[in-house]
Write a protein that holds these residues in place. Sequence first.
Motif, PDB file in Angstrom:
ATOM      1  N   LEU A 284       8.970  16.093  -9.837  1.00  0.00           N
ATOM      2  CA  LEU A 284       8.622  15.655  -8.490  1.00  0.00           C
ATOM      3  C   LEU A 284       7.159  15.256  -8.388  1.00  0.00           C
ATOM      4  O   LEU A 284       6.811  14.315  -7.668  1.00  0.00           O
ATOM      5  CB  LEU A 284       8.936  16.771  -7.491  1.00  0.00           C
ATOM      6  CG  LEU A 284      10.428  17.006  -7.204  1.00  0.00           C
ATOM      7  CD1 LEU A 284      10.616  18.265  -6.359  1.00  0.00           C
ATOM      8  CD2 LEU A 284      11.041  15.795  -6.507  1.00  0.00           C
ATOM      9  N   ARG A 285       6.304  15.943  -9.110  1.00  0.00           N
ATOM     10  CA  ARG A 285       4.879  15.595  -9.081  1.00  0.00           C
ATOM     11  C   ARG A 285       4.653  14.199  -9.655  1.00  0.00           C
ATOM     12  O   ARG A 285       3.909  13.394  -9.074  1.00  0.00           O
ATOM     13  CB  ARG A 285       4.074  16.632  -9.867  1.00  0.00           C
ATOM     14  CG  ARG A 285       2.567  16.414  -9.768  1.00  0.00           C
ATOM     15  CD  ARG A 285       1.786  17.531 -10.404  1.00  0.00           C
ATOM     16  NE  ARG A 285       1.892  17.544 -11.852  1.00  0.00           N
ATOM     17  CZ  ARG A 285       2.540  18.457 -12.551  1.00  0.00           C
ATOM     18  NH1 ARG A 285       3.163  19.460 -11.916  1.00  0.00           N
ATOM     19  NH2 ARG A 285       2.610  18.416 -13.858  1.00  0.00           N
ATOM     20  N   HIS A 286       5.304  13.904 -10.768  1.00  0.00           N
ATOM     21  CA  HIS A 286       5.157  12.569 -11.357  1.00  0.00           C
ATOM     22  C   HIS A 286       5.768  11.496 -10.460  1.00  0.00           C
ATOM     23  O   HIS A 286       5.206  10.405 -10.314  1.00  0.00           O
ATOM     24  CB  HIS A 286       5.809  12.533 -12.738  1.00  0.00           C
ATOM     25  CG  HIS A 286       5.059  13.293 -13.784  1.00  0.00           C
ATOM     26  ND1 HIS A 286       3.758  13.002 -14.122  1.00  0.00           N
ATOM     27  CD2 HIS A 286       5.423  14.346 -14.566  1.00  0.00           C
ATOM     28  CE1 HIS A 286       3.352  13.835 -15.076  1.00  0.00           C
ATOM     29  NE2 HIS A 286       4.340  14.656 -15.350  1.00  0.00           N
ATOM     30  N   LEU A 287       6.890  11.808  -9.843  1.00  0.00           N
ATOM     31  CA  LEU A 287       7.529  10.833  -8.958  1.00  0.00           C
ATOM     32  C   LEU A 287       6.646  10.538  -7.746  1.00  0.00           C
ATOM     33  O   LEU A 287       6.518   9.374  -7.325  1.00  0.00           O
ATOM     34  CB  LEU A 287       8.885  11.362  -8.504  1.00  0.00           C
ATOM     35  CG  LEU A 287       9.722  10.420  -7.634  1.00  0.00           C
ATOM     36  CD1 LEU A 287      10.016   9.119  -8.378  1.00  0.00           C
ATOM     37  CD2 LEU A 287      11.016  11.101  -7.214  1.00  0.00           C
ATOM     38  N   ALA A 288       6.005  11.560  -7.204  1.00  0.00           N
ATOM     39  CA  ALA A 288       5.125  11.357  -6.049  1.00  0.00           C
ATOM     40  C   ALA A 288       3.960  10.446  -6.402  1.00  0.00           C
ATOM     41  O   ALA A 288       3.563   9.585  -5.601  1.00  0.00           O
ATOM     42  CB  ALA A 288       4.615  12.706  -5.541  1.00  0.00           C
ATOM     43  N   ARG A 289       3.398  10.607  -7.598  1.00  0.00           N
ATOM     44  CA  ARG A 289       2.288   9.743  -8.010  1.00  0.00           C
ATOM     45  C   ARG A 289       2.753   8.296  -8.167  1.00  0.00           C
ATOM     46  O   ARG A 289       2.050   7.359  -7.776  1.00  0.00           O
ATOM     47  CB  ARG A 289       1.696  10.243  -9.321  1.00  0.00           C
ATOM     48  CG  ARG A 289       0.843  11.488  -9.173  1.00  0.00           C
ATOM     49  CD  ARG A 289       0.228  11.878 -10.493  1.00  0.00           C
ATOM     50  NE  ARG A 289      -0.703  12.978 -10.346  1.00  0.00           N
ATOM     51  CZ  ARG A 289      -1.372  13.537 -11.350  1.00  0.00           C
ATOM     52  NH1 ARG A 289      -1.207  13.072 -12.585  1.00  0.00           N
ATOM     53  NH2 ARG A 289      -2.208  14.533 -11.143  1.00  0.00           N
ATOM     54  N   ALA A 290       3.924   8.117  -8.738  1.00  0.00           N
ATOM     55  CA  ALA A 290       4.440   6.751  -8.901  1.00  0.00           C
ATOM     56  C   ALA A 290       4.692   6.107  -7.550  1.00  0.00           C
ATOM     57  O   ALA A 290       4.365   4.930  -7.341  1.00  0.00           O
ATOM     58  CB  ALA A 290       5.722   6.783  -9.735  1.00  0.00           C
ATOM     59  N   LEU A 291       5.241   6.860  -6.622  1.00  0.00           N
ATOM     60  CA  LEU A 291       5.535   6.312  -5.305  1.00  0.00           C
ATOM     61  C   LEU A 291       4.273   5.991  -4.526  1.00  0.00           C
ATOM     62  O   LEU A 291       4.253   5.065  -3.716  1.00  0.00           O
ATOM     63  CB  LEU A 291       6.403   7.297  -4.509  1.00  0.00           C
ATOM     64  CG  LEU A 291       7.845   7.454  -5.001  1.00  0.00           C
ATOM     65  CD1 LEU A 291       8.553   8.559  -4.224  1.00  0.00           C
ATOM     66  CD2 LEU A 291       8.611   6.146  -4.882  1.00  0.00           C
ATOM     67  N   GLN A 292       3.191   6.740  -4.782  1.00  0.00           N
ATOM     68  CA  GLN A 292       1.931   6.441  -4.086  1.00  0.00           C
ATOM     69  C   GLN A 292       1.461   5.035  -4.395  1.00  0.00           C
ATOM     70  O   GLN A 292       0.962   4.318  -3.518  1.00  0.00           O
ATOM     71  CB  GLN A 292       0.853   7.442  -4.502  1.00  0.00           C
ATOM     72  CG  GLN A 292      -0.505   7.164  -3.865  1.00  0.00           C
ATOM     73  CD  GLN A 292      -1.519   8.247  -4.172  1.00  0.00           C
ATOM     74  OE1 GLN A 292      -1.194   9.420  -4.239  1.00  0.00           O
ATOM     75  NE2 GLN A 292      -2.763   7.834  -4.369  1.00  0.00           N
ATOM     76  N   VAL A 293       1.633   4.610  -5.648  1.00  0.00           N
ATOM     77  CA  VAL A 293       1.237   3.257  -6.037  1.00  0.00           C
ATOM     78  C   VAL A 293       2.234   2.233  -5.513  1.00  0.00           C
ATOM     79  O   VAL A 293       1.866   1.197  -4.954  1.00  0.00           O
ATOM     80  CB  VAL A 293       1.113   3.149  -7.561  1.00  0.00           C
ATOM     81  CG1 VAL A 293       0.746   1.734  -7.973  1.00  0.00           C
ATOM     82  CG2 VAL A 293       0.060   4.129  -8.075  1.00  0.00           C
ATOM     83  N   ARG A 294       3.519   2.518  -5.645  1.00  0.00           N
ATOM     84  CA  ARG A 294       4.547   1.550  -5.262  1.00  0.00           C
ATOM     85  C   ARG A 294       4.552   1.282  -3.759  1.00  0.00           C
ATOM     86  O   ARG A 294       4.923   0.205  -3.318  1.00  0.00           O
ATOM     87  CB  ARG A 294       5.931   2.059  -5.689  1.00  0.00           C
ATOM     88  CG  ARG A 294       6.138   2.117  -7.202  1.00  0.00           C
ATOM     89  CD  ARG A 294       5.943   0.770  -7.842  1.00  0.00           C
ATOM     90  NE  ARG A 294       6.354   0.804  -9.248  1.00  0.00           N
ATOM     91  CZ  ARG A 294       6.057  -0.138 -10.122  1.00  0.00           C
ATOM     92  NH1 ARG A 294       5.319  -1.176  -9.766  1.00  0.00           N
ATOM     93  NH2 ARG A 294       6.458  -0.045 -11.371  1.00  0.00           N
ATOM     94  N   HIS A 295       4.124   2.258  -2.964  1.00  0.00           N
ATOM     95  CA  HIS A 295       4.168   2.112  -1.509  1.00  0.00           C
ATOM     96  C   HIS A 295       2.813   1.763  -0.930  1.00  0.00           C
ATOM     97  O   HIS A 295       2.578   1.961   0.251  1.00  0.00           O
ATOM     98  CB  HIS A 295       4.680   3.418  -0.883  1.00  0.00           C
ATOM     99  CG  HIS A 295       6.119   3.687  -1.184  1.00  0.00           C
ATOM    100  ND1 HIS A 295       6.740   4.882  -0.887  1.00  0.00           N
ATOM    101  CD2 HIS A 295       7.072   2.919  -1.774  1.00  0.00           C
ATOM    102  CE1 HIS A 295       8.007   4.841  -1.263  1.00  0.00           C
ATOM    103  NE2 HIS A 295       8.222   3.658  -1.805  1.00  0.00           N
ATOM    104  N   CYS A 296       1.928   1.239  -1.771  1.00  0.00           N
ATOM    105  CA  CYS A 296       0.565   0.984  -1.299  1.00  0.00           C
ATOM    106  C   CYS A 296       0.480  -0.265  -0.426  1.00  0.00           C
ATOM    107  O   CYS A 296      -0.509  -0.466   0.259  1.00  0.00           O
ATOM    108  CB  CYS A 296      -0.367   0.815  -2.502  1.00  0.00           C
ATOM    109  SG  CYS A 296       0.001  -0.633  -3.489  1.00  0.00           S
ATOM    110  N   GLY A 297       1.497  -1.113  -0.455  1.00  0.00           N
ATOM    111  CA  GLY A 297       1.443  -2.350   0.329  1.00  0.00           C
ATOM    112  C   GLY A 297       0.901  -3.501  -0.494  1.00  0.00           C
ATOM    113  O   GLY A 297       0.427  -3.341  -1.612  1.00  0.00           O
TER     114      GLY A 297
END
Length: 318
Positions: A284-297
């Motif tokens: 979950l920690r790795h997934l959260a980091r990936a999503l932070q970049v993907r959802h940056c706009g």
Amino acid sequence: MMRAAILALAALAAPFCLLAGQNPPDPVETLRAAASAFEAGDMPAAIQHYRAFLKEFTEAAEIRSNLGAALVANGQIEEGIQEYRLALRHMPNNSRVRMNLALAYYKTGRPAEAARELAPLIEQQPLDPKPALLMADCLILAGQPEAAAKFLEPLAEEYPDDRAISYGVGIAYLRANDADRAQLMLDRILRDGASAESEFLFGQLEYRRQNLLKAAEHLARAVELDPKLAGVHSLYGQVLRSNGRLDEAAEQFRLELENNPFEPVANIELAMLRKQEGQLEEALRHLARALQVRHCGAVPRPTGWPPAEPAAARRFVS
């Protein structure tokens, strides 16, 4: 240069310290200690000394910027970002501080915010490669590789012998699935012989052709030549995973994240592997980091880019 600026500022500050009260800390010695600690790599000590100085001289923007650099170097990137932003309030046209702030945002997986800081630098110096290459990386991270390729094309025309620019354009073309143009950039890089960059590009071309054995050979050489090359461990890990070498793949993803903790592919791949192993918290920690970049706009491009007359724009390059 930074040390000389620090001492000059301290000399100006000393008389005001003497007026403020009896036996104040010597600001000259405080900044000397900070500069010495920074140069020696002792960031905790440098941070302590810079903060001690800034208690008395809160508007010393250059020193606040130096504190930001020490914090970022010590892994305290969020705190460093705050110091850079405070410094820019007092010197908004300082390109060095703005570039450092953009890098800090980039390192924490926020390409849209990094691009916001890069845009004025690129508008002021349209053919300066450093901010332009970082802007292209931001576009790629935000899922806009076609825009990154178009963004760098004027630089590639202006500096055809610059390997870093050719490499950046080649990466953008590959991410945009334009292998033919990527090959042209690779040919430029190979003029001076093989390198980590050329092996990485070869590895990507072979990976896209599904020739996994050749891709692994090129990527292994790239890792050996430059283990800190952005993205190389991530792609090598994908190739190893495709070949069923899961433990080796996980190690490559881990190495990628040592250099770039928010690299999305390595984070997603490690999340999947850790989930299969039952390590849900780490997944979950790795997934959260990936999503932070993907959802940056989306990353906006600077206004007025590309420059209408690239050769004439050289006068803006420092």
